[in-house]
Design an enzyme around this catalytic site. Structure first.
Site, PDB file in Angstrom:
ATOM      1  N   LYS A 163     -18.676  -8.255 -36.211  1.00 26.66           N
ATOM      2  CA  LYS A 163     -19.563  -9.131 -37.003  1.00 26.66           C
ATOM      3  C   LYS A 163     -20.140  -8.312 -38.154  1.00 26.66           C
ATOM      4  O   LYS A 163     -21.298  -7.877 -38.124  1.00 26.66           O
ATOM      5  CB  LYS A 163     -20.677  -9.676 -36.093  1.00 26.66           C
ATOM      6  CG  LYS A 163     -20.590 -11.168 -35.882  1.00 26.66           C
ATOM      7  CD  LYS A 163     -21.628 -11.677 -34.939  1.00 26.66           C
ATOM      8  CE  LYS A 163     -22.608 -12.631 -35.579  1.00 26.66           C
ATOM      9  NZ  LYS A 163     -22.025 -13.819 -36.207  1.00 26.66           N
TER      10      LYS A 163
HETATM   11  N1  PMP Z   1     -16.884 -16.969 -35.606  1.00 28.22           N
HETATM   12  C1  PMP Z   1     -17.741 -16.471 -36.511  1.00 28.22           C
HETATM   13  C2  PMP Z   1     -17.196 -15.986 -37.813  1.00 28.22           C
HETATM   14  C3  PMP Z   1     -19.112 -16.427 -36.246  1.00 28.22           C
HETATM   15  O1  PMP Z   1     -19.961 -15.934 -37.156  1.00 28.22           O
HETATM   16  C4  PMP Z   1     -19.590 -16.921 -35.012  1.00 28.22           C
HETATM   17  C5  PMP Z   1     -21.072 -16.913 -34.716  1.00 28.22           C
HETATM   18  N2  PMP Z   1     -21.475 -15.716 -34.120  1.00 28.22           N
HETATM   19  C6  PMP Z   1     -18.658 -17.419 -34.087  1.00 28.22           C
HETATM   20  C7  PMP Z   1     -17.312 -17.432 -34.414  1.00 28.22           C
HETATM   21  C8  PMP Z   1     -19.086 -17.873 -32.725  1.00 28.22           C
HETATM   22  O2  PMP Z   1     -19.448 -16.760 -31.941  1.00 28.22           O
HETATM   23  P1  PMP Z   1     -20.542 -16.877 -30.803  1.00 28.22           P
HETATM   24  O3  PMP Z   1     -20.091 -17.955 -29.895  1.00 28.22           O
HETATM   25  O4  PMP Z   1     -20.542 -15.546 -30.153  1.00 28.22           O
HETATM   26  O5  PMP Z   1     -21.825 -17.193 -31.469  1.00 28.22           O
END
Ligand code: PMP
Length: 333
Positions: A163
């Site tokens: 991220k």
């Molecule tokens: N893809 C991206 C690019 C994101 O930013 C997120 C949000 N964190 C997600 C998928 C979903 O991830 P999560 O379920 O861990 O929030």
């Protein structure tokens, strides 16, 4: 972000190892991560349960384990463990003393003040803030989305499984174009033409009773919600998820489509590129999964309390020790 409440007055933040007023939690304009996007972050939700008078943080440890993985990719070093980071977060929320749903945003950033993009010999700091948080999407009846003309960043350019702050320029370009074209959000394809994910959400499709999501090799962030849905679909509904490549045209003919994410939670899509999905209403399975998921997050369904970290002291005391590696979750076939 379409959440109604971003009231941060009097809020306490965490920066450079200290708790301090958010208004004083500032960084210098020469900070490396400000100039080059060399930070990683997490987005975590705290769910308020008014009956229990308790705030439950959903899968806190898994978020920090993923943040530590993102940090490794970006040469961001810390002596803090996932447990330390969980404890700091709980302490921060206690200091803010919220009585409503919250969003927690920890970041690890290159805090060296120097010109030049190198990550080596460049110190790391960790900061956290919290804000009140409601629904991520306005359209509660279902989202109308487009396939973006922007391609998802490739693993060999900027790894999507980390991220990374700078990588969200890719997201911002795609999401902004979708908003300006009148859509609620967008679906991004990889350079190979296969479906990758939503702007900040993973995607699931239902076709002939089969639940399908994109593989982890399609330049996706390996979502904690994605892993959770794979697990609860199997445990609670007896449905195994198929993880495979999805073609763009499969989206148009899907019976149901929904996004998953910490912010978006479970968000059904009812239109893609002006083609109606299924009945044009949020699908039955999507809504069932949404119900189960939200009951777990808010501590109503007691079967999964090991995924919840209570913020305020409980009679039983607080346990942070549990963890389920997200990659080992559920029956993805
Ligand atoms: N893809 C991206 C690019 C994101 O930013 C997120 C949000 N964190 C997600 C998928 C979903 O991830 P999560 O379920 O861990 O929030």
């Amino acid at each position: 972000m379409s959440n109604e409440s971003t009231n941060t007055q009097n809020s306490i933040a965490y920066l450079q190892g200290k708790f301090l007023p958010l208004a004083e939690a500032n960084v210098n304009i020469m900070t490396h991560s400000f100039m080059y996007g060399t930070a990683v972050f997490e987005g975590i939700r705290g769910y308020w349960n008014s009956e229990h008078e308790q705030m439950y943080i959903f899968r806190l440890r898994e978020h920090f384990e993923r943040m530590l993985d993102s940090m490794k990719i970006m040469h961001l070093e810390t002596k803090l463990s996932a447990d330390d980071l969980c404890n700091i977060t709980v302490e921060l929320l206690r200091q803010n003393n919220p009585k409503g749903d919250m969003y927690v945003r920890p970041s690890a950033y290159k805090c060296g003040q120097r010109v030049g993009p190198g990550l080596e010999n460049n110190p790391t700091d960790i900061c956290i803030f919290t804000v009140p948080f409601g629904n991520y999407f306005k359209a509660q009846e279902g989202l109308k989305v487009m396939v973006s003309s922007w391609r998802r960043i490739e693993d060999n350019a900027i790894p999507a499984r980390a991220k990374i702050v700078g990588a969200y320029v890719n997201t911002a370009l795609a999401k902004t174009d979708a908003a300006l074209a009148g859509y609620d959000d967008c679906i991004m394809l990889s350079e190979n033409g296969h479906v990758s994910e939503g702007s900040a959400m993973n995607i699931f499709m239902v076709k002939n009773g089969q639940l399908i999501t994109t593989s982890t090799t399609e330049n996706i962030l390996e979502g904690i919600t994605r892993g959770t849905i794979i697990e609860i679909a199997e445990q609670e509904l007896g449905i195994k998820t198929l993880c495979r490549s999805i073609d763009r045209s499969e989206l148009y003919t899907a019976d149901e489509l929904f996004f998953t994410g910490t912010g978006a939670q479970i968000a059904p899509c009812i239109e893609v590129d002006r083609r109606v999905i299924g009945t044009g209403k949020a699908g039955t399975l999507s809504l069932k999964i949404q119900d189960v998921y939200l009951d777990i997050c808010r501590g109503v369904n007691q079967k999964y309390t090991n995924w919840l970290t209570p913020v305020y002291p409980t009679q039983k005391g607080r346990s942070l020790a549990q963890t389920t590696p997200i990659h080992a979750l559920g029956g993805c076939i």
